[in-house]
Design a protein around this motif. Structure first.
Motif, PDB file in Angstrom:
ATOM      1  N   ILE A  79       0.863  -1.181   0.000  1.00 17.35           N
ATOM      2  CA  ILE A  79       0.000   0.000   0.000  1.00 17.35           C
ATOM      3  C   ILE A  79       0.903   1.237   0.000  1.00 17.35           C
ATOM      4  O   ILE A  79       1.415   1.643   1.040  1.00 17.35           O
ATOM      5  N   GLN A  81       0.214   4.385  -0.650  1.00 17.80           N
ATOM      6  CA  GLN A  81      -0.376   5.653  -0.244  1.00 17.80           C
ATOM      7  C   GLN A  81      -0.049   5.955   1.219  1.00 17.80           C
ATOM      8  O   GLN A  81       0.060   5.055   2.045  1.00 17.80           O
ATOM      9  N   ARG A  82       0.100   7.233   1.490  1.00 17.74           N
ATOM     10  CA  ARG A  82       0.289   7.677   2.875  1.00 17.74           C
ATOM     11  C   ARG A  82      -0.910   7.197   3.690  1.00 17.74           C
ATOM     12  O   ARG A  82      -2.055   7.368   3.279  1.00 17.74           O
ATOM     13  N   THR A  83      -0.651   6.577   4.821  1.00 17.24           N
ATOM     14  CA  THR A  83      -1.709   5.914   5.589  1.00 17.24           C
ATOM     15  C   THR A  83      -1.700   6.392   7.031  1.00 17.24           C
ATOM     16  O   THR A  83      -0.646   6.477   7.662  1.00 17.24           O
ATOM     17  N   ASP A 108       4.661   4.205   4.159  1.00 13.48           N
ATOM     18  CA  ASP A 108       4.478   5.572   4.652  1.00 13.48           C
ATOM     19  C   ASP A 108       3.233   5.617   5.543  1.00 13.48           C
ATOM     20  O   ASP A 108       2.122   5.832   5.049  1.00 13.48           O
TER      21      ASP A 108
END
Length: 113
Positions: A79, A81-83, A108
């Motif tokens: 994944i 994407q910034r999470t 991230d």
């Protein structure tokens, strides 16, 4: 056993078990950690209104199996994407230490406890 029983019983009895107000309230009491009476009332109201709002008990069993059979850690590394992860310090299911380990699996991610 609860979800399996509800799926195995004849349809009418299975629905009655899953929508049993006493069982829903016991679950709600067990899960609510706050001592704030107003917040506890709100939590119980939400469980009373929505916990039994399903149309197919087979889907309830599948959702339960999915919830205990896998978790996001299996996919976290993929994944990009910034999470933002949000965890509860009094969570009975996943201790905070495990949440910190989970955060490290994401490329991230931030964790808010």
């Amino acid at each position: 056993f609860y979800y399996w029983s509800a799926a195995a019983l004849p349809e009418r009895l299975g629905f009655a078990l899953l929508r049993n107000r006493v069982i829903v309230r016991v679950m709600s009491i067990a899960m609510a950690k706050t001592r704030d009476p107003a917040l506890r009332r709100w939590i119980h109201n939400q469980h009373d209104r929505y916990f039994s709002a399903f149309s197919d008990r087979r889907v309830v069993l599948e959702a339960f199996r999915a919830s205990v059979g896998s978790d996001v850690s299996e996919f976290a590394a993929r994944i990009p994407q910034r999470t933002l992860l949000i965890a509860a310090d009094k969570d009975d299911i996943t201790p905070v230490e495990a949440q910190y380990r989970l955060r490290a699996l994401f490329p991230d991610a931030r964790l808010y406890v």
